[in-house]
Design a protein around this motif. Structure first.
Motif: not given
Length: 111
Positions: A68-75, A77-80, A86-94, A106-111
């Protein structure tokens, strides 16, 4: 709802907001999230601090990883990366909704 994706793709805001991306890559794949401007525009009444979770389910028939990569203006972090089966969760904060300066994390959440 869910969105079916295969190989390397730019994910739209509408696809991301289904909150479930089912990936079946046929080779290593990169899923690039929408730009911050497109994501903010795609969330009705979007405000700083708005957030949501989404998941990626890697249903690859081979040992292919989704990155997973963030688009322009996105940052990002975490496991991407999402390995096969595998099912991986991600959390996005504006973090900014100002025109021409929209931003999110966008944060990649560890399992």
């Amino acid at each position: 709802t869910q969105t079916a994706l295969t190989d390397t793709v730019s994910v739209t805001a509408a696809q991301l907001l289904t909150k479930v991306l089912d990936g079946t890559p046929t080779a290593a794949a990169a899923y690039t999230l929408p730009t911050a401007a497109l994501l903010v525009a795609g969330i009705p009444g979007c405000a700083v601090g708005d957030s949501f979770y989404f998941i990626i389910n890697n249903k690859s028939g081979g040992a292919f990883t989704i990155t997973v990569a963030a688009g322009g203006g996105g940052t990002a972090d975490g496991t991407l990366t999402v390995a096969q089966n595998v099912i991986r969760g991600f959390f996005v904060v504006i973090t900014n909704v100002t025109g021409a300066a929209e931003a999110y994390f966008v944060y990649g959440l560890a399992t």
